[in-house]
Each structure stands twice: as C-alpha cells, then as structure tokens.
Design a protein around this motif. Structure first.
Motif, PDB file in Angstrom:
ATOM      1  N   LEU A 129      -5.390   7.954  -0.073  1.00 12.00           N
ATOM      2  CA  LEU A 129      -4.618   6.836  -0.619  1.00 12.00           C
ATOM      3  C   LEU A 129      -4.402   5.703   0.371  1.00 12.00           C
ATOM      4  CD1 LEU A 129      -1.950   8.864  -2.620  1.00 12.00           C
ATOM      5  CD2 LEU A 129      -4.108   7.920  -3.441  1.00 12.00           C
ATOM      6  N   ASP A 130      -4.455   6.012   1.664  1.00 10.92           N
ATOM      7  CA  ASP A 130      -4.128   5.000   2.662  1.00 10.92           C
ATOM      8  C   ASP A 130      -5.318   4.570   3.523  1.00 10.92           C
ATOM      9  OD1 ASP A 130      -1.492   5.274   1.776  1.00 10.92           O
ATOM     10  OD2 ASP A 130      -1.097   6.881   3.208  1.00 10.92           O
ATOM     11  N   MET A 131      -6.104   5.543   4.003  1.00 13.23           N
ATOM     12  CA  MET A 131      -7.161   5.225   4.968  1.00 13.23           C
ATOM     13  C   MET A 131      -8.459   4.776   4.316  1.00 13.23           C
ATOM     14  SD  MET A 131      -6.760   8.243   7.776  1.00 13.23           S
ATOM     15  CE  MET A 131      -5.147   8.683   8.435  1.00 13.23           C
ATOM     16  N   GLU A 168      -0.640  -1.585   5.402  1.00 11.03           N
ATOM     17  CA  GLU A 168      -0.067  -2.218   4.211  1.00 11.03           C
ATOM     18  C   GLU A 168      -0.157  -1.283   3.009  1.00 11.03           C
ATOM     19  OE1 GLU A 168      -1.129  -6.902   5.285  1.00 11.03           O
ATOM     20  OE2 GLU A 168      -2.541  -5.659   4.146  1.00 11.03           O
ATOM     21  N   THR A 169      -1.260  -0.595   2.912  1.00  6.46           N
ATOM     22  CA  THR A 169      -1.423   0.349   1.801  1.00  6.46           C
ATOM     23  C   THR A 169      -0.448   1.508   1.922  1.00  6.46           C
ATOM     24  OG1 THR A 169      -3.778  -0.210   1.729  1.00  6.46           O
ATOM     25  CG2 THR A 169      -3.085   1.773   0.545  1.00  6.46           C
ATOM     26  N   ALA A 170      -0.231   1.977   3.158  1.00  5.91           N
ATOM     27  CA  ALA A 170       0.709   3.074   3.382  1.00  5.91           C
ATOM     28  C   ALA A 170       2.125   2.672   2.972  1.00  5.91           C
ATOM     29  CB  ALA A 170       0.682   3.490   4.849  1.00  5.91           C
ATOM     30  N   LEU A 171       2.521   1.445   3.306  1.00  2.00           N
ATOM     31  CA  LEU A 171       3.858   0.970   2.927  1.00  2.00           C
ATOM     32  C   LEU A 171       4.005   0.904   1.413  1.00  2.00           C
ATOM     33  CD1 LEU A 171       4.498  -1.912   5.509  1.00  2.00           C
ATOM     34  CD2 LEU A 171       5.335   0.446   5.578  1.00  2.00           C
ATOM     35  N   GLU A 172       2.930   0.501   0.730  1.00  2.77           N
ATOM     36  CA  GLU A 172       2.964   0.444  -0.730  1.00  2.77           C
ATOM     37  C   GLU A 172       3.155   1.821  -1.353  1.00  2.77           C
ATOM     38  OE1 GLU A 172      -0.462  -1.425  -2.322  1.00  2.77           O
ATOM     39  OE2 GLU A 172       0.224  -3.466  -1.873  1.00  2.77           O
ATOM     40  N   HIS A 173       2.696   2.846  -0.643  1.00  4.71           N
ATOM     41  CA  HIS A 173       2.822   4.212  -1.162  1.00  4.71           C
ATOM     42  C   HIS A 173       4.106   4.898  -0.693  1.00  4.71           C
ATOM     43  CE1 HIS A 173      -1.571   3.750  -1.947  1.00  4.71           C
ATOM     44  NE2 HIS A 173      -1.256   4.480  -2.997  1.00  4.71           N
ATOM     45  N   GLY A 174       5.046   4.131  -0.178  1.00 10.28           N
ATOM     46  CA  GLY A 174       6.354   4.676   0.163  1.00 10.28           C
ATOM     47  C   GLY A 174       6.524   5.141   1.592  1.00 10.28           C
ATOM     48  N   PRO A 221      -4.679  14.617   9.563  1.00 11.48           N
ATOM     49  CA  PRO A 221      -3.728  13.977   8.644  1.00 11.48           C
ATOM     50  C   PRO A 221      -3.761  14.643   7.272  1.00 11.48           C
ATOM     51  CG  PRO A 221      -5.719  12.690   8.748  1.00 11.48           C
ATOM     52  CD  PRO A 221      -5.891  13.802   9.752  1.00 11.48           C
ATOM     53  N   LYS A 222      -2.729  14.383   6.481  1.00 17.47           N
ATOM     54  CA  LYS A 222      -2.672  14.942   5.146  1.00 17.47           C
ATOM     55  C   LYS A 222      -3.715  14.279   4.261  1.00 17.47           C
ATOM     56  CE  LYS A 222       2.207  16.272   5.219  1.00 17.47           C
ATOM     57  NZ  LYS A 222       3.525  16.125   4.570  1.00 17.47           N
ATOM     58  N   THR A 223      -4.193  15.053   3.308  1.00 15.38           N
ATOM     59  CA  THR A 223      -5.250  14.554   2.427  1.00 15.38           C
ATOM     60  C   THR A 223      -4.833  13.290   1.708  1.00 15.38           C
ATOM     61  OG1 THR A 223      -5.928  16.846   2.061  1.00 15.38           O
ATOM     62  CG2 THR A 223      -6.818  15.192   0.577  1.00 15.38           C
ATOM     63  N   LEU A 248     -12.854  14.403  -7.304  1.00 19.45           N
ATOM     64  CA  LEU A 248     -11.559  13.760  -7.125  1.00 19.45           C
ATOM     65  C   LEU A 248     -11.357  12.469  -7.917  1.00 19.45           C
ATOM     66  CD1 LEU A 248     -11.312  14.282  -3.263  1.00 19.45           C
ATOM     67  CD2 LEU A 248     -10.267  15.677  -5.053  1.00 19.45           C
ATOM     68  N   SER A 249     -12.423  11.901  -8.456  1.00 15.69           N
ATOM     69  CA  SER A 249     -12.264  10.661  -9.226  1.00 15.69           C
ATOM     70  C   SER A 249     -11.495  10.916 -10.516  1.00 15.69           C
ATOM     71  CB  SER A 249     -13.638  10.065  -9.572  1.00 15.69           C
ATOM     72  OG  SER A 249     -14.289   9.575  -8.428  1.00 15.69           O
ATOM     73  N   ALA A 250     -10.593   9.978 -10.850  1.00 18.81           N
ATOM     74  CA  ALA A 250      -9.829  10.111 -12.092  1.00 18.81           C
ATOM     75  C   ALA A 250     -10.728   9.863 -13.299  1.00 18.81           C
ATOM     76  CB  ALA A 250      -8.665   9.130 -12.091  1.00 18.81           C
TER      77      ALA A 250
END
Length: 356
Positions: free
Chosen positions: A81-83, A8-14, A74-76, A92-94
């Motif tokens: 963002l997904d896993m 579901e998260t992957a779909l949200e990210h396009g 897999p890509k970073t 890496l934290s914003a």
C-alpha cells in the motif's frame, strides 16, 4: 500528474510520523544496513514515488506469493500500500478477468521502461502446457519483460526451473534467464523464499534506485552470502562430531547435528538461520527437520532429501563427518596428558624442595 511519494502515501493510509520512522528503521535492519544509514532510508521514502510492479505467475504453486504476504519487517501492507503500486497480480489484485488484463496493458503503455517485473514460476517451451488469459505464457513474459526496468525472479522455479523442471521435465520448464538476458535480473531462490528477503529486495530498489549487490549467480549478497551451515544453531554439534543417527534417537532429542539425516545446510546459501521464518520464530533445522536445499539449483534432483551426502564441501578442505571431532578429541587427550605430566613433575619438584 506527479506521483505521490512513499511517505505521502503512508500518511494517507493512517501512518503517523512515528510509525513511518519505525518502518524505516525496521527496513534498514532488514536490508542489512548499519543503523546510522536509517536516515538514508527515511530520505528515500520521503522523496521517491511508489514503483509500479507487475507480478506474473507461471508454472508455480503460489507458495512465493503466500510467503510474501507474511512479511513482518516490513509488513506486507506497508509494501503493497505504501512502497509499491502493485498493478497486476493473479493472487492479490482486486480485479479479475478482462479488467485486470486491461489494467496490465495500461501499465505497459503508461510506464514503459519504468516498472518492475516480478516473476513467480518457471516457463514451459510449449504453449500447450500453459496459457494465461488465452495467451502463451512465454509470449506474455517476453512482452512484459521488454518494458521492465528490472526483473525480480521470485522462487526457485523462476530462478532455476524448480520442481516443474525436475526430471524428466515433461513440460520443458525453464527459468526466466533462458528467455531474457538484456535486463537487470535479481534472483531470489527458495521454495518459497523468506518473506522478508522478498520484500527487502524491493525495498532496496526503492531506497537506492538500483538493484542490490549480487553474487556470481545473480542473488543479492545481503541475503545469500552465507551457507545455512555457517550460521546454524546446531553447528557446534557438527564440529564436535555429534550427529543424530535417526529422527527419534537420543541425539535428535538433544538437538544434535542433522547432517547424517540428509541436511543440505553445508551446500545451501540462504538466510534461514539468520532471519528465520514466521517473523523470526524458527526455521526447518531448528524445528528438527534437515535442510532440503530448496534455494539451490536442481534441488529436487540432488538426491533423496533424507540421505546424507558423502562429503561436506568447504571453502578450505573437505570434511568427513565420520571423522569430525576426532582431531578435537585427540587434541584434548594430548592436553590432558600434558597437564597430568606437568602436575607430576611439579609435585616431585615440590617434594624434593621440602626434603631439602
């Protein structure tokens, strides 16, 4: 509130369904699984929520984080963002400062017992050598480790002590296993580890809800089951007794074995020769530099990098590289002699028949 699944998260990210399946297929290969098991990976990603992850850094150079963000299979971005849900990372934290520290405290409260702790860097005994946000590094580690479901030790510093623990070890640097022993710990040594090995360990934990199968030192067998020597592209030259004697001699130009130039491949367990670096492009030995054994305990103190070891440890016997190839050449000589003898006998026999 129900947490969203990886899918579901992957779909949200396009991601499209096709993109998602391609990611799962690449992930299956990275995990060392058979292609037919890709359906298990797909099912896991469709049904399981993202795992909260806290990533702590101590006495390190940030090389492990730098390696991690260069993963290609897999890509970073797929991992971050997904896993997983990366809740805290100094790199890496914003957020930063008080905000990011508050975010970590919230994770400890909301997900106690249900988050994964990733650790990079060794920990000094004396707080005078390292504090983060004004807190003793050892105390911070112990506090976060207490509520972790599992701990991943990224890099040789966190796993064995690494360069900070090299002689004379002025800070008293120690690996994380010196402080915690009641949690599942996955050791991922390397200076730094291969990017896909780092992401592969997390992917395995998401897919199967458990840590990967480990060897006697706590390393995942899927990535540390072979010596670099066993899979080296220069192994044939070693077996033939062909060695580069210096970095600019003809042997080096021909790609001969680098053992005499200090290569630690025969004593180093890692996936460099199989997975390689930078998206599978190359690895140090292929590029002309001897393996320095960076994934092994005490590698910094195991002698000069470019001085050969006296002997090569083997699972069956001890090989003297100066003698390697002699037996093969002797066998070849015997074979040539036997062939020549057989040829002479056959010729005499043919001559005799022709005379009769």
């Amino acid at each position: 509130m129900k947490k969203k699944t990886v899918y579901e998260t992957a779909l949200e990210h396009g991601f499209t369904r096709r993109d998602f399946l391609k990611m799962c297929t690449a992930l299956t290969a990275t995990l060392g699984l058979d292609f037919t098991q890709s359906k298990e990976v797909v099912a896991a990603m469709e049904t399981k929520p993202r795992i909260p992850v806290i990533w702590l850094q101590f006495q390190d150079c940030t090389g492990c984080s730098e390696s991690f963000i260069r993963s290609t299979h897999p890509k970073t971005e797929s991992v971050l963002l997904d896993m997983i849900s990366l809740e805290y990372s100094e790199v890496l934290s914003a957020a930063s400062g008080h905000q990011v520290e508050a975010a970590m405290d919230q994770v400890l409260k909301d997900y106690f017992g249900n988050y994964v702790l990733a650790v990079e860097g060794s920990i000094p005994e004396d707080s005078a050598y390292l504090t983060v946000a004004g807190h003793d590094a050892k105390e911070t580690f112990m506090k976060v480790a207490k509520g972790a479901s599992a701990i991943i030790s990224y890099g040789t510093c966190a796993s064995w002590g690494g360069i900070p623990a090299a002689y004379p070890n002025p800070t008293g640097a120690k690996p994380i296993t010196s402080f915690v022993s009641d949690k599942p710990i996955v050791m991922v040594p390397g200076c730094p580890p291969i990017a896909e090995v780092m992401t592969g360990v997390i992917a395995h934990m998401i897919t199967f809800d458990r840590i990967p199968e480990l060897d006697h030192l706590g390393r995942p067998k899927a990535f540390y089951r072979h010596r670099i020597h066993d899979k080296c592209n220069r192994r044939a030259y070693f077996d033939a007794g062909l060695f580069a004697e210096s970095f600019d001699d003809e042997g080096a130009k021909q790609g001969y074995c680098l053992y005499k130039l200090g290569c630690k491949g025969p004593t180093t367990y890692n996936s460099c020769a199989e997975m390689r670096w930078n998206g599978g492009v190359s690895y140090p030995i292929q590029s002309g530099n001897p393996c320095i054994g960076c994934s092994e305990k005490g590698f910094w103190d195991n002698g000069p990098f470019f001085v050969r070891r006296a002997k090569v440890p083997s699972t069956q016997t001890t090989i003297n590289p100066d003698q390697v190839g002699i037996a093969a050449m002797a066998a070849t000589a015997v074979g040539i002699a036997a062939h020549a003898t057989a040829t002479v006998i056959k010729k005499k026999s043919d001559d005799k028949r022709s005379e009769e």
